[in-house]
Design a protein around this motif. Structure first.
Motif, mmCIF file in Angstrom:
data_model
loop_
_atom_site.group_PDB
_atom_site.id
_atom_site.type_symbol
_atom_site.label_atom_id
_atom_site.label_comp_id
_atom_site.label_asym_id
_atom_site.label_seq_id
_atom_site.Cartn_x
_atom_site.Cartn_y
_atom_site.Cartn_z
ATOM 1 N N ALA A 114 23.584 30.650 45.628
ATOM 2 C CA ALA A 114 22.258 31.174 45.271
ATOM 3 C C ALA A 114 21.421 30.087 44.608
ATOM 4 O O ALA A 114 20.212 29.983 44.845
ATOM 5 C CB ALA A 114 22.411 32.367 44.332
ATOM 6 N N ARG A 161 40.762 48.652 49.394
ATOM 7 C CA ARG A 161 41.412 47.436 49.880
ATOM 8 C C ARG A 161 42.875 47.337 49.471
ATOM 9 O O ARG A 161 43.652 46.588 50.038
ATOM 10 C CB ARG A 161 40.687 46.209 49.347
ATOM 11 C CG ARG A 161 40.795 46.063 47.818
ATOM 12 C CD ARG A 161 40.463 44.686 47.338
ATOM 13 N NE ARG A 161 40.376 44.609 45.887
ATOM 14 C CZ ARG A 161 41.312 44.049 45.115
ATOM 15 N NH1 ARG A 161 42.398 43.542 45.643
ATOM 16 N NH2 ARG A 161 41.139 43.998 43.810
ATOM 17 N N GLY A 176 33.043 37.999 49.643
ATOM 18 C CA GLY A 176 33.164 37.586 48.247
ATOM 19 C C GLY A 176 34.612 37.328 47.877
ATOM 20 O O GLY A 176 34.909 37.032 46.730
HETATM 21 N N1 NAP Z 1 27.499 31.908 46.264
HETATM 22 C C1 NAP Z 1 26.919 32.272 45.132
HETATM 23 O O1 NAP Z 1 25.878 31.743 44.725
HETATM 24 C C2 NAP Z 1 27.515 33.378 44.332
HETATM 25 C C3 NAP Z 1 26.797 33.978 43.289
HETATM 26 C C4 NAP Z 1 27.381 35.055 42.607
HETATM 27 C C5 NAP Z 1 28.653 35.484 42.968
HETATM 28 N N2 NAP Z 1 29.326 34.825 43.956
HETATM 29 C C6 NAP Z 1 30.660 35.260 44.386
HETATM 30 O O2 NAP Z 1 30.564 36.590 44.854
HETATM 31 C C7 NAP Z 1 31.765 37.293 44.560
HETATM 32 C C8 NAP Z 1 31.442 38.546 43.740
HETATM 33 O O3 NAP Z 1 30.860 38.142 42.501
HETATM 34 P P1 NAP Z 1 30.295 39.262 41.500
HETATM 35 O O4 NAP Z 1 29.617 38.562 40.402
HETATM 36 O O5 NAP Z 1 29.578 40.279 42.290
HETATM 37 O O6 NAP Z 1 31.649 39.873 40.918
HETATM 38 P P2 NAP Z 1 32.113 41.422 40.940
HETATM 39 O O7 NAP Z 1 32.203 41.839 42.371
HETATM 40 O O8 NAP Z 1 31.269 42.213 40.043
HETATM 41 O O9 NAP Z 1 33.569 41.318 40.320
HETATM 42 C C9 NAP Z 1 34.601 40.768 41.046
HETATM 43 C C10 NAP Z 1 35.394 41.836 41.842
HETATM 44 O O10 NAP Z 1 36.149 41.207 42.882
HETATM 45 C C11 NAP Z 1 37.224 42.067 43.231
HETATM 46 N N3 NAP Z 1 38.454 41.264 43.356
HETATM 47 C C12 NAP Z 1 39.097 40.561 42.397
HETATM 48 N N4 NAP Z 1 40.192 39.970 42.898
HETATM 49 C C13 NAP Z 1 40.255 40.327 44.198
HETATM 50 C C14 NAP Z 1 41.165 40.055 45.256
HETATM 51 N N5 NAP Z 1 42.265 39.267 45.077
HETATM 52 N N6 NAP Z 1 40.925 40.589 46.459
HETATM 53 C C15 NAP Z 1 39.840 41.375 46.664
HETATM 54 N N7 NAP Z 1 38.939 41.664 45.701
HETATM 55 C C16 NAP Z 1 39.149 41.154 44.488
HETATM 56 C C17 NAP Z 1 37.371 43.089 42.108
HETATM 57 O O11 NAP Z 1 36.834 44.340 42.538
HETATM 58 P P3 NAP Z 1 37.731 45.440 43.343
HETATM 59 O O12 NAP Z 1 39.040 45.545 42.618
HETATM 60 O O13 NAP Z 1 36.930 46.660 43.301
HETATM 61 O O14 NAP Z 1 37.891 44.937 44.730
HETATM 62 C C18 NAP Z 1 36.469 42.517 41.029
HETATM 63 O O15 NAP Z 1 35.907 43.484 40.174
HETATM 64 C C19 NAP Z 1 32.686 36.290 43.855
HETATM 65 O O16 NAP Z 1 33.497 35.661 44.808
HETATM 66 C C20 NAP Z 1 31.703 35.286 43.288
HETATM 67 O O17 NAP Z 1 32.289 34.023 43.054
HETATM 68 C C21 NAP Z 1 28.774 33.798 44.640
#
Ligand code: NAP
Length: 348
Positions: free
Chosen positions: A292, A216, A239
């Motif tokens: 979730a 990205r 995400g």
């Molecule tokens: N709706 C729900 O219930 C729920 C539950 C859990 C998580 N979430 C959401 O799901 C998403 C992922 O959560 P996760 O726990 O799985 O975290 P994760 O993917 O393990 O860690 C976050 C990753 O997001 C990427 N990132 C950070 N800033 C960014 C940017 N400006 N643009 C693009 N990518 C970026 C980075 O990876 P890279 O550098 O490799 O891109 C970072 O390692 C988050 O938005 C979180 O809030 C939602």
């Protein structure tokens, strides 16, 4: 730590000292000792062994969390409502015995006293005994816990559990994204993945077996998507929000669906509004926000599906493990910056 009937335990707890303006720093937090106990009827003393590190924590490091969300962390108090695994040390509640592996929501601390049966985090973190005889206990913070539930709920709400098509997953090497990609592959979807480093992209392509993957940070998102999915996108699991959501809107097919799982690009810095939202109208798209924790009743069907694939060796879940509670702030900073892979965890 002393244990036993009527004992008092000294619990180490992480507290917020100040809210970070942009990126999280170590010195935004402190570790403080609080005495716990003795237990009252209906309570359980847990020694925490694993605690979760989530982007959601960053959303709560401010005076007020977004409306409808988990509360902001108050300054100078132990952080609360964070998924955690532990072992029961003492119990005065039916159904919980010394030595049981449990999950609950009093994370980022070494010990906790939990009221059995008290609903926590919309039911997601209500004290529950886990079967850790065949899987590592911490997998209940990953594929068999909130991460699995988030991946499952998003795909289910998209209709992607039963409908074929092309699925784009952003943050694809992270905790949720890596599970969404693997579930997509198992379901027979054509999965396109994006992540923030060449190593992550290689893992997604070579190990996970997605149809296409791109970095990205290195290319224009719309151009990368058009090359990776010339047929267009039927589903997008978001995400990231911001530029990624705009790019998805450009590339979605008529009648497509987007799961608004998170918007990590917004958590540490302000973002301009979407410039092409009308494409959701012109393409008859469904944009579905979800949490979730609003689908705690799907834990069992999720565990049936993912647990079966795990037992067959079809799903892998990388972990980035930080040793010791004092490293929790660093773990959060590294995860936000993209320096971790898979589920980020603190082993206490
Ligand atoms: N709706 C729900 O219930 C729920 C539950 C859990 C998580 N979430 C959401 O799901 C998403 C992922 O959560 P996760 O726990 O799985 O975290 P994760 O993917 O393990 O860690 C976050 C990753 O997001 C990427 N990132 C950070 N800033 C960014 C940017 N400006 N643009 C693009 N990518 C970026 C980075 O990876 P890279 O550098 O490799 O891109 C970072 O390692 C988050 O938005 C979180 O809030 C939602």
């Amino acid at each position: 730590v002393t244990t036993g009937e009527g004992a008092v335990v000294q619990a180490q707890c992480v507290q917020v000292v100040r809210y970070p303006e942009t990126n999280v720093r170590d010195d935004d937090f402190e570790i403080v000792t609080h005495p716990l106990g003795p237990l009252a009827d209906g309570q359980v003393l847990v020694r925490n062994t694993w605690t979760s590190v989530d982007p959601a924590l960053r959303i709560r490091l401010r005076p007020n969390a977004p409306a409808g969300y988990f509360a902001a962390f108050p300054l100078g108090q132990p952080m609360d409502a964070i998924m955690t695994i532990g072992e029961v040390m003492e119990s005065r509640a039916d159904g919980f015995n010394v030595g049981d592996t449990v999950w609950h929501g009093a994370g980022w601390r070494s010990h906790a006293i939990i009221d059995a049966g008290q609903v926590a985090m919309n039911g997601l973190a209500t004290l529950r005994v886990l079967d850790a005889s065949r899987v590592p206990a911490q997998s209940y913070l990953g594929p068999l816990g909130t991460m699995g539930l988030t991946a499952y709920a998003g795909l289910r709400l998209l209709g992607a559990l039963e409908r074929p098509g092309t699925l784009w997953v952003s943050g694809a090497a992270g905790a949720v994204g890596s599970l969404v990609c693997q579930m997509g592959v198992q379901l027979g979807l054509r999965v396109v993945a994006s992540a923030g480093s060449d190593d992550k992209v290689a893992w997604l392509r070579d190990e996970v077996g997605v149809a296409a993957a791109f970095n990205r940070r290195e290319a224009n998102l719309v151009q990368s998507l058009r090359e990776a999915a010339p047929e267009g996108l039927d589903f997008y699991f978001d995400g990231v929000g911001a530029d990624h959501l705009e790019a998805a809107l450009e590339c979605m097919n008529q009648g497509g669906a987007i799961a608004l799982c998170g918007a990590i690009a917004e958590y540490e810095q302000d973002q301009p509004g979407l410039r092409n939202l009308f494409l959701a109208t012109s393409k008859n798209l469904t944009l579905r926000g979800f949490r979730a924790s609003s689908h705690a009743d799907w834990i069992e069907p999720m565990q049936d599906l993912l647990g079966g694939w795990l037992a067959e060796g079809l799903i892998s879940y990388p972990e980035s493990i930080f040793e010791g509670l004092s490293r929790a702030p660093q773990a959060l900073a590294d995860m936000m910056a993209g320096r971790t892979v898979g589920k980020t965890l603190v082993q206490i």
